[in-house]
Enzyme design. Structure first.
Site, PDB file in Angstrom:
ATOM      1  N   CYS A   1      14.146  68.735 -56.925  1.00 42.48           N
ATOM      2  CA  CYS A   1      13.366  68.055 -57.767  1.00 42.48           C
ATOM      3  C   CYS A   1      12.003  69.027 -57.956  1.00 42.48           C
ATOM      4  CB  CYS A   1      12.747  66.838 -57.208  1.00 42.48           C
ATOM      5  SG  CYS A   1      11.610  66.951 -55.879  1.00 42.48           S
TER       6      CYS A   1
ATOM      7  N   HIS B   1       8.678  63.299 -54.506  1.00 47.69           N
ATOM      8  CA  HIS B   1       9.655  63.437 -55.497  1.00 47.69           C
ATOM      9  C   HIS B   1       8.918  63.293 -56.773  1.00 47.69           C
ATOM     10  CE1 HIS B   1      13.754  63.413 -56.655  1.00 47.69           C
ATOM     11  NE2 HIS B   1      13.423  62.621 -57.794  1.00 47.69           N
TER      12      HIS B   1
ATOM     13  N   HIS C   1      15.050  64.146 -64.045  1.00 47.26           N
ATOM     14  CA  HIS C   1      14.519  64.883 -62.585  1.00 47.26           C
ATOM     15  C   HIS C   1      15.858  65.244 -61.985  1.00 47.26           C
ATOM     16  CE1 HIS C   1      15.700  60.951 -60.105  1.00 47.26           C
ATOM     17  NE2 HIS C   1      16.249  60.674 -61.210  1.00 47.26           N
TER      18      HIS C   1
END
Length: 243
Positions: free
Chosen positions: A150, A202, A214
């Site tokens: 990510c 994240h 993402h």
């Protein structure tokens, strides 16, 4: 030879329902995205696992035990909080922005923390670049179009537009101006989630209309909604970076 693991702090790992911010305990018989991320991490570090299939079998147990041995942890073959912390604390792999016609690494001044860094006239181009990598697979520690995690994905996309942001999610969370209200987000801002432990773990790029892009552990680069049953309760906040 001691193995080294390059970790993205943005692993999207599931919280247990009754243990807030605790890392998931994984053992033989466990299944799911968390196991797949664990397996990819161990493979990247050089530990032999035949398939990163999301099923915690004997080979995964053996690899975990070897990792625990190499990092002076109690050797159990079970992934507990101490093992996750050891994984998280190993340095992240720096990314490189490589053109098709050159192997030279492009260097830009680091983006400052605590203030907007993305000119509004670059937003559409950044989002276009981000979307151009749709479907790119998730790779633990990945920071190139061969595979992203990510934070490696965000760093790569912004570097394509001359903006050097940090490699890890917790450092990226220091960028921009914090906003907890999703209504204050604009396309190009960053969004962060609190998944496997307290704090940002994240991240993604806000696209507008409640959507963000993402690098997901299960399906690679994709678009999801902030109202998604998984992401909504884990939303930590946005960072306004558009100026």
């Amino acid at each position: 030879m001691k193995r080294r693991l390059f970790l993205c702090t943005g692993l999207a790992l599931m919280l247990t329902a009754n243990t807030a911010f605790a890392s998931p305990t994984l053992r033989e018989g466990s299944q799911g995205h968390e196991v797949r991320v664990l397996q990819q991490a161990l493979q990247t570090a050089g530990y032999k696992i035949k398939n990163a299939d999301g099923v915690f079998g004997k080979d995964t147990e053996r690899a975990v035990a070897e990792f625990q041995r190499d990092n002076k942890l109690k050797i159990t073959g079970i992934v507990n909080n101490a093992t996750w912390r050891a994984l998280k604390n190993i340095p992240a792999k720096p990314s490189r922005d490589v053109d098709k016609n050159t192997t030279a690494e492009k260097k830009f001044p680091p983006a400052p923390n605590g203030k907007p860094i993305l000119p509004v006239n670059k937003v559409s181009d950044v989002i276009k670049t981000a979307k151009s990598y749709m479907g790119t697979p998730y790779v633990f520690g990945g920071a190139t179009p061969k595979g992203f995690d990510c934070s490696g994905y965000l760093q790569y996309v912004f570097q394509k537009h001359g903006i050097a942001i940090p490699r890890t999610t917790d450092e990226q969370y220091k960028l921009g101006l914090r906003t907890k209200n999703t209504k204050d987000l604009v396309p190009g801002d960053l969004v962060f989630f609190e998944t496997y432990e307290k704090g940002a773990s994240h991240c993604g790029i806000y696209l507008g209309k409640g959507e963000f892009i993402h690098a997901s552990t299960s399906k690679g680069v994709r678009v999801d909604t902030l109202s998604n049953d998984y992401w909504k309760p884990r939303f930590l906040g946005g960072k306004h970076i558009v100026k």
